[in-house]
Design a protein around this motif. Structure first.
Motif, PDB file in Angstrom:
ATOM      1  N   LEU A   1       0.850  -1.186   0.000  1.00  0.00           N
ATOM      2  CA  LEU A   1       0.000   0.000   0.000  1.00  0.00           C
ATOM      3  C   LEU A   1       0.887   1.237   0.000  1.00  0.00           C
ATOM      4  N   TYR A   2       0.598   2.168  -0.898  1.00  0.00           N
ATOM      5  CA  TYR A   2       1.325   3.433  -0.969  1.00  0.00           C
ATOM      6  C   TYR A   2       0.372   4.555  -0.567  1.00  0.00           C
ATOM      7  N   THR A   3       0.831   5.410   0.322  1.00  0.00           N
ATOM      8  CA  THR A   3       0.023   6.525   0.799  1.00  0.00           C
ATOM      9  C   THR A   3       0.837   7.810   0.714  1.00  0.00           C
ATOM     10  N   SER A   4       0.140   8.927   0.577  1.00  0.00           N
ATOM     11  CA  SER A   4       0.790  10.230   0.527  1.00  0.00           C
ATOM     12  C   SER A   4      -0.104  11.242   1.211  1.00  0.00           C
ATOM     13  N   GLY A   5       0.510  12.351   1.619  1.00  0.00           N
ATOM     14  CA  GLY A   5      -0.255  13.343   2.353  1.00  0.00           C
ATOM     15  C   GLY A   5       0.338  14.725   2.276  1.00  0.00           C
ATOM     16  N   ALA A   6      -0.170  15.582   3.168  1.00  0.00           N
ATOM     17  CA  ALA A   6       0.268  16.970   3.204  1.00  0.00           C
ATOM     18  C   ALA A   6       1.662  17.127   3.796  1.00  0.00           C
ATOM     19  N   ASP A   7       2.227  16.073   4.356  1.00  0.00           N
ATOM     20  CA  ASP A   7       3.595  16.141   4.878  1.00  0.00           C
ATOM     21  C   ASP A   7       4.640  15.921   3.790  1.00  0.00           C
ATOM     22  N   ARG A   8       4.206  15.846   2.522  1.00  0.00           N
ATOM     23  CA  ARG A   8       5.067  15.751   1.338  1.00  0.00           C
ATOM     24  C   ARG A   8       5.733  14.380   1.199  1.00  0.00           C
ATOM     25  N   GLN A   9       5.332  13.428   2.000  1.00  0.00           N
ATOM     26  CA  GLN A   9       5.970  12.114   1.995  1.00  0.00           C
ATOM     27  C   GLN A   9       5.110  11.083   1.272  1.00  0.00           C
ATOM     28  N   ILE A  10       5.789  10.082   0.723  1.00  0.00           N
ATOM     29  CA  ILE A  10       5.145   8.899   0.134  1.00  0.00           C
ATOM     30  C   ILE A  10       5.622   7.701   0.939  1.00  0.00           C
ATOM     31  N   LEU A  11       4.703   7.079   1.664  1.00  0.00           N
ATOM     32  CA  LEU A  11       5.054   5.970   2.551  1.00  0.00           C
ATOM     33  C   LEU A  11       4.655   4.641   1.928  1.00  0.00           C
ATOM     34  N   VAL A  12       5.423   3.608   2.285  1.00  0.00           N
ATOM     35  CA  VAL A  12       5.191   2.246   1.799  1.00  0.00           C
ATOM     36  C   VAL A  12       4.762   1.392   2.982  1.00  0.00           C
ATOM     37  N   TRP A  13       3.650   0.700   2.821  1.00  0.00           N
ATOM     38  CA  TRP A  13       3.153  -0.238   3.835  1.00  0.00           C
ATOM     39  C   TRP A  13       3.218  -1.633   3.231  1.00  0.00           C
ATOM     40  N   SER A  14       4.075  -2.462   3.792  1.00  0.00           N
ATOM     41  CA  SER A  14       4.306  -3.797   3.250  1.00  0.00           C
ATOM     42  C   SER A  14       3.936  -4.850   4.285  1.00  0.00           C
TER      43      SER A  14
END
Length: 450
Positions: free
Chosen positions: A414-427
């Motif tokens: 799962l890839y998520t992004s937000g107002a903190d300018r980050q793209i996080l990976v959930w594996s």
């Protein structure tokens, strides 16, 4: 894990069920990855994410600083911590300094469905642009009447190359890449259109959600929308199965013929049927008039039906399930609703409450096995069971509001992004080897007390 493998070897479990069981175990163990990290080049809120539909390898992102970037999710560009952490830097980026770059925030970035050679961006600068991935140049652009909120292309279209664009204007516009012009203008909403979604079962059907709280169904081959969803029109849960009338009728007639008095029974049944026809004639006449009225409603529709609302507020997100049977919607009233596309009714699945952004569009996503829904809820990502509505996972990692959820079914990531300018990976947590070791330890344990 070993038990499932043994059951598969002995034939107790079919291959599909074995694969689905393994995938569901991985999805339910999602956690913030400590082995993969995306190095975000964006200097603003990341508003859109999408993995290409052809290879499932390239991730496209669009941000509020007017930049779009492409990442390779399978091949890392660098490694840290003795090779334990894979760093994924963007392959290329297009920003405001580009000759054809957007001047304001990019609200939507999507891939061309059948080829990674093109991608589409929509921006608050009133432009929708089609880019060549190989040269990083804009090949076609469309001037829209207002800010572009969402764009979408049909993943199964074989007869057209249309881009549906929802803007702050009340009309939905369909942009044709082949001709470089607008092909359709869909009128019906009374306020801006914040979410658009193509059907996953028909290339001609489009779903739109507006700031007026309405969700409309369009057949682009016909004039006007053919359905407006009403939250008061409900059904309980999954649609009941369709009865096989041919099998029932064949059994009835075979039983009638095989009986000794088959002919007499058929005559009596015919006489009863003829008698009942006179009684039911008025009802059939009423039904026929009602059907004719329903046909007359399209495309103008009666004012009462045309003003139906699906949410008490802005429809901020739409997502059609992969089987094409159901539609998920999210609204500024912090409600998530599951709709039966065939009947157009609310299935009354009670999703647990959670705060949802009200001032911008959000991106939902789903998984098939198990049937889960990923929803951005302020600083967290909640995972709901599609038919239970219960929260199965709550993913925390962003420091600001989450805007998008993008599920990669090939890797169960799962890839998520937000107002903190980050793209996080959930594996998925752990590995196959760890699960096998745990199963071996569990089998070696005895019931003797120390």
């Amino acid at each position: 894990m070993w038990k499932a493998i043994k059951d598969r070897e002995t034939g107790r479990i079919r291959s599909n069920s074995f694969a689905n069981r393994f995938k569901s175990r991985r999805i339910l163990s999602l956690q913030l990855s400590n082995r993969k990290d995306f190095v975000s080049p964006h200097r603003g809120s990341v508003n859109s994410l999408q993995v290409d539909l052809t290879e499932g390898r390239y991730l496209l992102s669009g941000a509020a600083d007017g930049s779009a970037a492409v990442f390779d999710v399978q091949r890392a560009t660098d490694y840290e911590a003795s090779g334990l952490i894979a760093k994924h830097k963007c392959i290329f980026t297009v920003d405001k300094q580009h000759d054809n770059g957007h001047k304001f925030a990019i609200s939507s970035a999507i891939w061309y469905p059948i080829d990674t050679g093109l991608f589409i961006t929509g921006s608050y600068d009133h432009y929708l642009k089609v880019w060549d991935t190989n040269t990083a140049q804009a090949v076609v652009d469309f001037k829209m009447p207002g800010k572009v909120y969402r764009t979408a292309m049909s993943s199964m279209a074989m007869s057209h190359t249309l881009i549906a664009a929802g803007t702050e204007d009340v009309q939905v516009r369909l942009c044709d890449i082949a001709s470089g012009a607008f092909s359709h203008t869909l009128s019906g909403h009374r306020d801006g259109v914040m979410s658009v979604e193509w059907s996953t079962s028909s290339e001609w059907v489009l779903y739109t959600g507006g700031c007026d709280g309405a969700i409309r169904f369009w057949d682009i081959r016909r004039a006007g929308c053919f359905r407006v969803l009403d939250q008061s029109q409900t059904q309980l849960g999954i649609r009941p199965p369709i009865l096989k009338r041919t099998a029932v009728s064949s059994k009835f007639f075979s039983a009638a013929k095989s009986s000794l008095g088959g002919q007499n029974r058929l005559k009596t049944l015919q006489s009863k049927h003829a008698g009942s026809q006179s009684v039911k004639g008025s009802f059939s006449a009423k039904a026929s008039t009602e059907k004719s009225r329903q046909k007359r409603i399209h495309p103008g529709m009666l004012s009462t039906l045309d003003r139906a609302t699906a949410h008490y507020g802005v429809v901020t997100g739409l997502k059609a399930t992969n089987n094409g049977m159901y539609l998920l919607s999210a609204g500024s009233d912090s409600r998530i609703r599951l709709w039966d596309i065939e009947t157009g009714r609310n299935t009354l699945v009670n999703f647990e409450t959670g705060r949802i952004q009200t001032n911008k569009a959000i991106q939902l996503d789903t998984s098939d096995d198990p049937a889960l829904v990923f929803v951005p809820c302020m600083k967290t990502v909640k995972t709901f069971g599609m038919w239970s509505g219960r929260t199965t996972l709550m993913l925390r990692g962003h420091y600001e509001s989450v805007n998008t959820c993008c599920f990669n079914s090939s890797d169960q990531e799962l890839y998520t992004s937000g107002a903190d300018r980050q793209i996080l990976v959930w594996s998925p947590g752990g590995s196959v080897e760890d699960e096998m070791v745990q199963d071996e330890v569990a089998e070696d344990k005895d019931n003797w007390s120390d």
